[in-house]
Design a protein around this motif. Sequence first.
Motif, PDB file in Angstrom:
ATOM      1  N   MET A  62       0.941  14.734  20.044  1.00  9.41           N
ATOM      2  CA  MET A  62       1.408  13.601  20.854  1.00  9.41           C
ATOM      3  C   MET A  62       0.198  12.998  21.547  1.00  9.41           C
ATOM      4  O   MET A  62      -0.440  13.646  22.378  1.00  9.41           O
ATOM      5  CB  MET A  62       2.451  14.037  21.883  1.00  9.41           C
ATOM      6  N   GLY A  63      -0.145  11.769  21.168  1.00  7.73           N
ATOM      7  CA  GLY A  63      -1.329  11.125  21.707  1.00  7.73           C
ATOM      8  C   GLY A  63      -1.199  10.776  23.177  1.00  7.73           C
ATOM      9  O   GLY A  63      -0.092  10.621  23.711  1.00  7.73           O
ATOM     10  N   ARG A  64      -2.342  10.638  23.826  1.00  9.71           N
ATOM     11  CA  ARG A  64      -2.354  10.194  25.209  1.00  9.71           C
ATOM     12  C   ARG A  64      -1.762   8.799  25.296  1.00  9.71           C
ATOM     13  O   ARG A  64      -2.013   7.941  24.467  1.00  9.71           O
ATOM     14  CB  ARG A  64      -3.789  10.179  25.743  1.00  9.71           C
TER      15      ARG A  64
ATOM     16  N   ASP B  16     -13.086  13.731   4.701  1.00 12.07           N
ATOM     17  CA  ASP B  16     -13.951  14.382   5.689  1.00 12.07           C
ATOM     18  C   ASP B  16     -13.507  14.064   7.108  1.00 12.07           C
ATOM     19  O   ASP B  16     -13.472  14.940   7.976  1.00 12.07           O
ATOM     20  CB  ASP B  16     -15.405  13.933   5.494  1.00 12.07           C
ATOM     21  N   ALA B  17     -13.180  12.801   7.342  1.00 11.22           N
ATOM     22  CA  ALA B  17     -12.758  12.394   8.685  1.00 11.22           C
ATOM     23  C   ALA B  17     -11.461  13.082   9.081  1.00 11.22           C
ATOM     24  O   ALA B  17     -11.303  13.511  10.231  1.00 11.22           O
ATOM     25  CB  ALA B  17     -12.592  10.881   8.741  1.00 11.22           C
ATOM     26  N   ALA B  18     -10.534  13.199   8.136  1.00 13.84           N
ATOM     27  CA  ALA B  18      -9.244  13.813   8.437  1.00 13.84           C
ATOM     28  C   ALA B  18      -9.410  15.263   8.874  1.00 13.84           C
ATOM     29  O   ALA B  18      -8.856  15.695   9.896  1.00 13.84           O
ATOM     30  CB  ALA B  18      -8.335  13.728   7.207  1.00 13.84           C
ATOM     31  N   VAL B  19     -10.186  16.039   8.121  1.00 14.46           N
ATOM     32  CA  VAL B  19     -10.385  17.449   8.439  1.00 14.46           C
ATOM     33  C   VAL B  19     -11.103  17.596   9.782  1.00 14.46           C
ATOM     34  O   VAL B  19     -10.730  18.415  10.625  1.00 14.46           O
ATOM     35  CB  VAL B  19     -11.176  18.148   7.317  1.00 14.46           C
ATOM     36  N   ARG B  20     -12.136  16.788  10.000  1.00 10.79           N
ATOM     37  CA  ARG B  20     -12.880  16.860  11.257  1.00 10.79           C
ATOM     38  C   ARG B  20     -12.007  16.511  12.447  1.00 10.79           C
ATOM     39  O   ARG B  20     -12.009  17.216  13.475  1.00 10.79           O
ATOM     40  CB  ARG B  20     -14.086  15.912  11.202  1.00 10.79           C
ATOM     41  N   GLU B  21     -11.246  15.437  12.333  1.00 12.03           N
ATOM     42  CA  GLU B  21     -10.430  14.985  13.460  1.00 12.03           C
ATOM     43  C   GLU B  21      -9.338  15.990  13.816  1.00 12.03           C
ATOM     44  O   GLU B  21      -9.056  16.216  14.991  1.00 12.03           O
ATOM     45  CB  GLU B  21      -9.816  13.623  13.146  1.00 12.03           C
ATOM     46  N   VAL B  22      -8.707  16.579  12.810  1.00 11.84           N
ATOM     47  CA  VAL B  22      -7.673  17.582  13.101  1.00 11.84           C
ATOM     48  C   VAL B  22      -8.281  18.745  13.876  1.00 11.84           C
ATOM     49  O   VAL B  22      -7.710  19.232  14.858  1.00 11.84           O
ATOM     50  CB  VAL B  22      -6.999  18.066  11.806  1.00 11.84           C
ATOM     51  N   ALA B  23      -9.443  19.212  13.441  1.00 12.41           N
ATOM     52  CA  ALA B  23     -10.099  20.324  14.124  1.00 12.41           C
ATOM     53  C   ALA B  23     -10.490  19.948  15.554  1.00 12.41           C
ATOM     54  O   ALA B  23     -10.296  20.735  16.494  1.00 12.41           O
ATOM     55  CB  ALA B  23     -11.322  20.777  13.341  1.00 12.41           C
ATOM     56  N   GLU B  24     -11.032  18.742  15.736  1.00 10.22           N
ATOM     57  CA  GLU B  24     -11.459  18.330  17.071  1.00 10.22           C
ATOM     58  C   GLU B  24     -10.270  18.149  18.005  1.00 10.22           C
ATOM     59  O   GLU B  24     -10.340  18.524  19.176  1.00 10.22           O
ATOM     60  CB  GLU B  24     -12.233  17.022  16.974  1.00 10.22           C
ATOM     61  N   GLU B  25      -9.196  17.578  17.502  1.00 16.08           N
ATOM     62  CA  GLU B  25      -8.060  17.259  18.368  1.00 16.08           C
ATOM     63  C   GLU B  25      -7.176  18.469  18.659  1.00 16.08           C
ATOM     64  O   GLU B  25      -6.617  18.579  19.749  1.00 16.08           O
ATOM     65  CB  GLU B  25      -7.204  16.155  17.736  1.00 16.08           C
ATOM     66  N   THR B  26      -7.021  19.359  17.681  1.00 14.83           N
ATOM     67  CA  THR B  26      -6.019  20.427  17.818  1.00 14.83           C
ATOM     68  C   THR B  26      -6.575  21.835  17.726  1.00 14.83           C
ATOM     69  O   THR B  26      -5.857  22.790  18.002  1.00 14.83           O
ATOM     70  CB  THR B  26      -4.933  20.288  16.743  1.00 14.83           C
ATOM     71  N   GLY B  27      -7.839  22.008  17.286  1.00 16.55           N
ATOM     72  CA  GLY B  27      -8.382  23.345  17.099  1.00 16.55           C
ATOM     73  C   GLY B  27      -7.961  24.002  15.799  1.00 16.55           C
ATOM     74  O   GLY B  27      -8.343  25.136  15.521  1.00 16.55           O
TER      75      GLY B  27
ATOM     76  N   ILE C   1      -3.749  26.414  17.989  1.00 19.34           N
ATOM     77  CA  ILE C   1      -3.730  25.149  18.726  1.00 19.34           C
ATOM     78  C   ILE C   1      -4.521  25.240  20.025  1.00 19.34           C
ATOM     79  O   ILE C   1      -4.312  26.135  20.842  1.00 19.34           O
ATOM     80  CB  ILE C   1      -2.283  24.713  19.000  1.00 19.34           C
ATOM     81  N   ASP C   2      -5.441  24.328  20.183  1.00 20.88           N
ATOM     82  CA  ASP C   2      -6.246  24.183  21.393  1.00 20.88           C
ATOM     83  C   ASP C   2      -6.555  22.693  21.509  1.00 20.88           C
ATOM     84  O   ASP C   2      -7.541  22.214  20.975  1.00 20.88           O
ATOM     85  CB  ASP C   2      -7.525  25.009  21.288  1.00 20.88           C
ATOM     86  N   VAL C   3      -5.692  21.950  22.192  1.00 16.39           N
ATOM     87  CA  VAL C   3      -5.768  20.495  22.133  1.00 16.39           C
ATOM     88  C   VAL C   3      -6.958  19.947  22.905  1.00 16.39           C
ATOM     89  O   VAL C   3      -7.420  20.542  23.886  1.00 16.39           O
ATOM     90  CB  VAL C   3      -4.474  19.820  22.650  1.00 16.39           C
ATOM     91  N   GLN C   4      -7.439  18.824  22.425  1.00 12.82           N
ATOM     92  CA  GLN C   4      -8.478  18.060  23.117  1.00 12.82           C
ATOM     93  C   GLN C   4      -7.747  17.189  24.148  1.00 12.82           C
ATOM     94  O   GLN C   4      -7.109  16.190  23.792  1.00 12.82           O
ATOM     95  CB  GLN C   4      -9.239  17.201  22.112  1.00 12.82           C
ATOM     96  N   PRO C   5      -7.820  17.538  25.440  1.00 13.29           N
ATOM     97  CA  PRO C   5      -6.973  16.858  26.429  1.00 13.29           C
ATOM     98  C   PRO C   5      -7.260  15.376  26.582  1.00 13.29           C
ATOM     99  O   PRO C   5      -6.401  14.622  27.029  1.00 13.29           O
ATOM    100  CB  PRO C   5      -7.251  17.632  27.722  1.00 13.29           C
ATOM    101  N   GLY C   6      -8.471  14.946  26.213  1.00 13.97           N
ATOM    102  CA  GLY C   6      -8.767  13.531  26.297  1.00 13.97           C
ATOM    103  C   GLY C   6      -8.141  12.714  25.191  1.00 13.97           C
ATOM    104  O   GLY C   6      -8.150  11.488  25.236  1.00 13.97           O
TER     105      GLY C   6
ATOM    106  N   ALA D  62       0.283  19.454  21.235  1.00 15.63           N
ATOM    107  CA  ALA D  62       0.454  19.638  19.794  1.00 15.63           C
ATOM    108  C   ALA D  62       1.321  20.871  19.587  1.00 15.63           C
ATOM    109  O   ALA D  62       1.326  21.788  20.423  1.00 15.63           O
ATOM    110  CB  ALA D  62      -0.886  19.798  19.089  1.00 15.63           C
ATOM    111  N   ALA D  63       2.052  20.903  18.482  1.00 20.79           N
ATOM    112  CA  ALA D  63       2.952  22.027  18.223  1.00 20.79           C
ATOM    113  C   ALA D  63       3.268  22.092  16.736  1.00 20.79           C
ATOM    114  O   ALA D  63       3.085  21.118  15.995  1.00 20.79           O
ATOM    115  CB  ALA D  63       4.245  21.879  19.031  1.00 20.79           C
ATOM    116  N   TRP D  64       3.751  23.284  16.320  1.00 21.93           N
ATOM    117  CA  TRP D  64       4.207  23.495  14.944  1.00 21.93           C
ATOM    118  C   TRP D  64       5.721  23.289  14.900  1.00 21.93           C
ATOM    119  O   TRP D  64       6.458  23.973  15.602  1.00 21.93           O
ATOM    120  CB  TRP D  64       3.874  24.907  14.487  1.00 21.93           C
TER     121      TRP D  64
END
Length: 206
Positions: free
Chosen positions: A86-88, A116-127, A168-173, A178-180
């Motif tokens: 759920m985005g800010r 590449d962007a998809a994999v990176r962004e998922v990791a950055e945003e959600t862990g 899951i470890d969300v990027q709060p900014g 996030a959830a399953w």
Amino acid sequence: MPPTRYNADEVTRRIERLREAYEVVRVERRRDEPVETFADLRGYAEDGYIGGAYVWVVREPEQAHDLTESMPDDAFGDEDRVLLGMGRGSNHWGPAGGGLEGFDPADPGSGETYEDAAVREVAEETGVECEVHGPVTVDRLVVEDPDGADEVHLAYVVFGGRYAGGSIDVQPGELNGAAWFSELPSELHPNLDFWPEYWADRGEDA
């Protein structure tokens, strides 16, 4: 002067690459109404913004973490689940992802691929670490200048994907949370109206 179609050739080239790399690519082309913020969007396009990539990350039951000893005896198993964020500034759930980085309009083909962007962004945003296995949708968007004939061309790609590790470890900014989910929430993003049917009929490649 003829109108400028910002990044139209690059978006076309990248969509064609996706078509060559994967058997089935569903491309929807839509033209947005002219927007008053076109000058800002033009600036982003001149700096290399060409859209975003997102992943419908599925975790299978055997990939779930082991239950702790404190869990009750009647706790059992798991089921297929999809990762949603759920985005800010939003009350809607959707797949994690974000914009491509590193594209220079003066250097066609430079920067990240959509994968590449998809994999990176998922990791950055959600862990969460994931693998992508093909686009489910490609949304080609054309935005018009309300004061002229210029256009900005963008593409937003949603990939099917599989869980590959992490928790899951969300990027709060970026995210409120996030959830399953085993069943899709009613507060799904309005642009994802076809996803409930896809989730129900996804088969083994969801």
